[in-house]
Write an enzyme that holds these catalytic residues in place. Structure first.
Site, PDB file in Angstrom:
ATOM      1  N   GLU A 428       0.826  -1.222   0.000  1.00  0.00           N
ATOM      2  CA  GLU A 428       0.000   0.000   0.000  1.00  0.00           C
ATOM      3  C   GLU A 428       0.853   1.263   0.000  1.00  0.00           C
ATOM      4  OE1 GLU A 428      -2.923  -0.240   3.126  1.00  0.00           O
ATOM      5  OE2 GLU A 428      -3.924  -1.937   2.195  1.00  0.00           O
ATOM      6  N   GLU A 504      -4.065  -8.976   0.312  1.00  0.00           N
ATOM      7  CA  GLU A 504      -4.501  -8.763   1.697  1.00  0.00           C
ATOM      8  C   GLU A 504      -6.021  -8.757   1.681  1.00  0.00           C
ATOM      9  OE1 GLU A 504      -2.112  -5.815   3.793  1.00  0.00           O
ATOM     10  OE2 GLU A 504      -3.896  -5.284   4.921  1.00  0.00           O
TER      11      GLU A 504
HETATM   12  C1  GAL Z   1      -4.170  -2.564   5.448  1.00  0.00           C
HETATM   13  C2  GAL Z   1      -2.677  -2.537   5.770  1.00  0.00           C
HETATM   14  C3  GAL Z   1      -2.361  -3.396   6.975  1.00  0.00           C
HETATM   15  C4  GAL Z   1      -3.336  -3.130   8.074  1.00  0.00           C
HETATM   16  C5  GAL Z   1      -4.724  -3.420   7.564  1.00  0.00           C
HETATM   17  C6  GAL Z   1      -5.807  -3.297   8.587  1.00  0.00           C
HETATM   18  O1  GAL Z   1      -4.561  -1.497   4.681  1.00  0.00           O
HETATM   19  O2  GAL Z   1      -1.946  -3.005   4.687  1.00  0.00           O
HETATM   20  O3  GAL Z   1      -1.046  -3.145   7.412  1.00  0.00           O
HETATM   21  O4  GAL Z   1      -3.206  -1.817   8.453  1.00  0.00           O
HETATM   22  O5  GAL Z   1      -4.996  -2.498   6.534  1.00  0.00           O
HETATM   23  O6  GAL Z   1      -7.044  -3.513   8.001  1.00  0.00           O
END
Ligand code: GAL
Length: 811
Positions: A428, A504
């Site tokens: 990100e 993710e």
């Molecule tokens: C994402 C990020 C993670 C964590 C997650 C929580 O955007 O990559 O590190 O913060 O959100 O939902």
């Protein structure tokens, strides 16, 4: 026994390599001294460090707390969460005292004094490490998550008395989670001849892989260029150390590099289901003199990703069932421990996961060794930040000067792990939407390809439209989307790769054993007790439910799998309670901070574990004061249908429904009226035959404890751990699901109390103190083995509770 034999035995003893007559590796584990705070002159050998604390490395100076709301309190807008106005964020980095300077000192072992070359290897030190030997600066490495090494030969006194000093410094607002503090991974001292294979100088790849035949390519880099004739012997050994192939030849060296190819018939291929391993051993002779011998472990497997079949391992397409893991080990902090790492991976594997993503940084070598051995695929990540800051003092300060060096170390150290299936250049990063960001992505991916032409490269993207428009996403070997399930179709249509990875996913939030009414699908929901509901319907404004990801994976052949955020709760980032105190650890975990499965564990298990059935009921059945109220009941199971009974009365037989997102993967009885007693579910298989049943009873008063150790036999090495789950039970052995009982712990004999954790993200009780309240009836006590064999007894006391404790064998 002659001196050479003694030397050989010593080498075998100290080295982790298969054979090592000419090199040895010492782990610098004991005999360290530590102090927090700046110390003038602490690098000098004459400095008096008697008042410093004796510690063992790996060590995390901040995990003993205390928790403090003021520690690294950040008044910021978390832009990647869509925030525009800065607000006060407490607990973002765990509310633990990681900020500041820390010093370590140790005497280097005698073996190093007369060696011809000594290399000091740090698996990881948090952070901004400056290393001194005998008062002289040897080197500096800023990134706390990377492994790095220095040649310390010129700094050593051959007569003895060599002092190693390490200064570390952690800056406020440098992290989005608890980074830990200290030399939190092992330090190794590598002793070799001057003509030696370079540190991390062997690269083994398998350019041809089939069930009947494999070609193994071994590339070696020597420490220094040579202009002489050397004899190179290459051997392939099986996992038991038996030589199965040998190759020997003379090489007229002009430079540092040489390579060899070896063919192997009927190789055992590495896969999550069958993690077969081999060793490659390279010996260098001049005449009959052995100059060096180095070995690496590797596996034979082929990874491909393409538009036609998606992700393919050894010729078979499969969807990645992965979880993201942060690097902390809950109550143990970031100081790594093999038993704790292994337990995490076992819990994930039992759930059916076949992959992890080391979010958002370089993995520990021990963890990668375990993934190789246990059969867990890995996305090895590098950075959470490039040039553009997410945190004011984050990696952005180092990116320009260090990114290439950091990637080189990541890849050279880890490239021989068969478990690693792809590299990730970032997570990100704001550069997705910044002009020129695509060029940075290309540069980083090119470095990965140059260092390792065998693995694809990905990056987790959240700004999907921008990353598509800027060409950022099109550059990547593997386009990874973080959340944004609504953008998958668009990304698939617009991008050239022909597949999408859920780099993710989910970020569903829950607290173990907490059930909120009414049961609703909610975003950013907060409650006055700082907990989230385990009906698994709550997520963040940017995130989603497991089902949103599964629908895509099941319905779109071009979605190649996912990495769920996260396998375990971790210290820091207490979303959705970023602004609430006390809240100091995450709610995202499939398991809580103690490693105890939340209900969500069984939801993933029901989809992922294809070996054993899952049949799990929720919530608990202790709803005093709610008699006559509606309490929805959910069942997480791989069986297609089930019937629910309350005190013997059927609540209906239901089956999964493909047309409704929430009923496609869960069985839900939404109108159950609560009466104390027994909740019973009977599951039916595909043929409509009764397959299994489960019951939950309303529990009575807490009177006892049920203790279950993950391992009842420990190794007498001073480091091995047993994780004992403690459950508060009634007279019939039913879990008391709301018991928050203060308990105290004592360990006697061949082990000691190490830490305790109850998985409550709002608890400020300290992990290293032998007392803690259970959270919803449970907690985990960690016992550490001594170096001496014997029995360790764990005794637990609590008001009104009878417990015999537990005995563990240390062997
Ligand atoms: C994402 C990020 C993670 C964590 C997650 C929580 O955007 O990559 O590190 O913060 O959100 O939902």
């Amino acid at each position: 026994m002659n001196i050479r034999t003694v030397f050989t035995i010593l080498c075998c003893f100290y080295s982790c390599f298969v054979s090592a007559q000419s090199r040895k590796e010492l782990m610098l584990e004991e005999g360290w001294r530590f102090i927090k705070g700046e110390q003038v002159g602490a690098e000098q050998p004459s400095y008096d460090d008697k008042a410093w604390q004796d510690v063992k490395v790996p060590h995390d100076w901040a995990i003993t707390g205390p928790f403090d709301k003021e520690v690294d309190k950040q008044t910021v807008a978390i832009t990647q969460n869509g925030e525009t106005i800065p607000t006060e964020k407490t607990g973002r980095t765990g509310a633990l005292p990681y900020v500041g300077v820390g010093w370590y000192r140790t005497d280097l072992p005698k073996e190093s004094f007369d060696s011809r070359k000594a290399t000091l290897i740090f698996d990881g030190a948090m952070s901004e490490a400056t290393v001194f030997v005998n008062g002289k600066k040897v080197g500096y490495w800023p990134y706390g998550y990377n492994s790095f090494y220095f040649d310390i030969t010129p700094y050593l006194n051959k007569q003895g008395g060599n002092i190693l000093a390490v200064r570390l410094q952690n800056t406020p607002e440098s992290s989005r989670w608890y980074p830990g503090a200290g030399i939190y991974r092992p330090v190794r001292l590598l002793l070799t001849n001057t003509t030696a294979i370079a540190t991390w100088g062997l690269a083994v790849s398998t350019p041809v892989v089939s069930e009947t035949y494999a070609k193994i390519n071994i590339k070696a880099a020597l420490e220094e260029a040579q202009h002489r004739k050397l004899r190179i012997k290459t051997a392939i050994l099986d996992n038991q150390g038996k030589v199965i192939k040998n190759h020997e030849r003379d090489v007229e060296m002009i430079g540092r590099l040489f390579e060899d190819n070896i063919e192997l018939e009927n190789p055992s291929l590495w896969s999550p289901e069958s993690p077969s391993l081999y060793y490659a051993r390279v010996s260098i002779y001049e005449g009959t003199d052995l100059l060096d011998v180095d070995s690496v472990r590797f596996g034979i497997r082929e990874v491909q990703i393409n538009a036609e079949k998606g992700f393919i391992l050894n010729g078979k397409a499969r969807k990645i069932k992965g979880v993201c893991l942060h690097h902390d080990l809950g109550p143990l902090g970031t100081a790594i421990n093999k038993a704790a790492l292994k337990r995490q991976l076992l819990i994930m594997k039992e759930m059916g996961a076949d992959a992890i993503r080391t979010a958002h940084n370089m993995p520990a070598p021990w963890q990668m060794d375990l993934c190789d051995e246990m059969g867990i695929m890995v996305m090895a990540e590098s950075f959470d930040e490039w040039k553009a800051a997410k945190c004011k003092n984050g990696y952005n300060r180092f990116f320009e000067d260090w990114a290439e060096r950091d990637l080189i170390n990541l890849i050279r150290l880890h490239r021989n792990h068969p478990s690693i299936i792809m590299w990730s250049i970032g997570n990100e990063v704001p550069e997705q939407s910044i002009a020129g960001g695509n060029r940075i992505a290309k540069r980083l991916q090119d470095i990965c390809h140059r260092e390792d032409p065998t693995r694809p490269v990905t990056c987790g993207m959240d700004r999907v439209d921008n990353a598509i428009a800027s060409g950022f996403a099109a550059i990547l070997d593997v386009p990874g989307l973080n959340y944004r399930t609504q953008k998958y179709e668009l990304a698939y249509d617009k991008l050239p790769q022909g597949f999408i990875l859920g780099s993710e996913t989910a970020s569903t939030v829950s607290s173990r054993g907490v059930y909120k009414l009414p049961v609703e699908v909610l975003k950013q929901k907060t409650y006055s007790d700082g907990q989230s509901s385990s009906y698994d319907l709550e997520s963040c404004s940017w995130s989603n439910l497991p089902e949103d990801d599964w629908q895509l994976q099941d319905d779109k052949p071009w979605v190649i799998g996912e990495f769920v955020w996260t396998g375990f709760d971790y210290l820091g980032e207490p979303t959705p309670y970023d602004e609430y105190w006390p809240a100091r650890s995450s709610y995202f975990g499939i398991c809580d901070l103690a490693g105890l499965p939340k209900d969500r564990y069984y939801l993933y298990r029901s989809k992922w574990n294809k070996v054993t059935h899952t049949l799990h009921l929720l919530p608990h059945w202790n709803w005093e004061g709610h008699e006559g109220d509606t309490i929805p009941v959910y069942c997480y199971t791989d069986y297609p249908s089930a019937e629910l009974f309350v005190n013997g009365i059927s609540q209906g037989k239901i089956k999964k429904n493909r047309d409704s997102k929430l009923d496609r993967y869960r069985l839900r009885w939404n109108n159950v009226v609560y009466q104390p007693g027994t909740l019973r579910v009977v599951a039916y298989d595909e043929n409509g035959t009764v397959a299994e049943e489960r019951q939950i009873h309303t529990a009575g008063k807490p009177v006892g404890l049920r203790l279950t150790a993950d391992r009842e036999e420990l190794v007498a090495n001073g480091n091995d751990l047993s994780f004992v789950t403690v459950e508060v039970v009634d007279k019939d052995g039913n879990l008391c699901p709301q018991a928050n009982l203060p308990l105290t712990f004592k360990a006697k004999g061949a082990g000691a109390f190490k830490a305790v954790c109850n998985g409550d993200p709002t608890s400020l009780e300290l992990f290293h103190e032998p007392m803690m309240k259970t959270f919803n009836g449970k907690l985990v006590v960690i016992i550490q083995a001594d170096k001496k064999a014997g029995i360790v007894h764990l005794n637990i006391e609590g008001k009104g509770i009878k417990s015999k404790g537990m005995a563990l064998a240390v062997k």
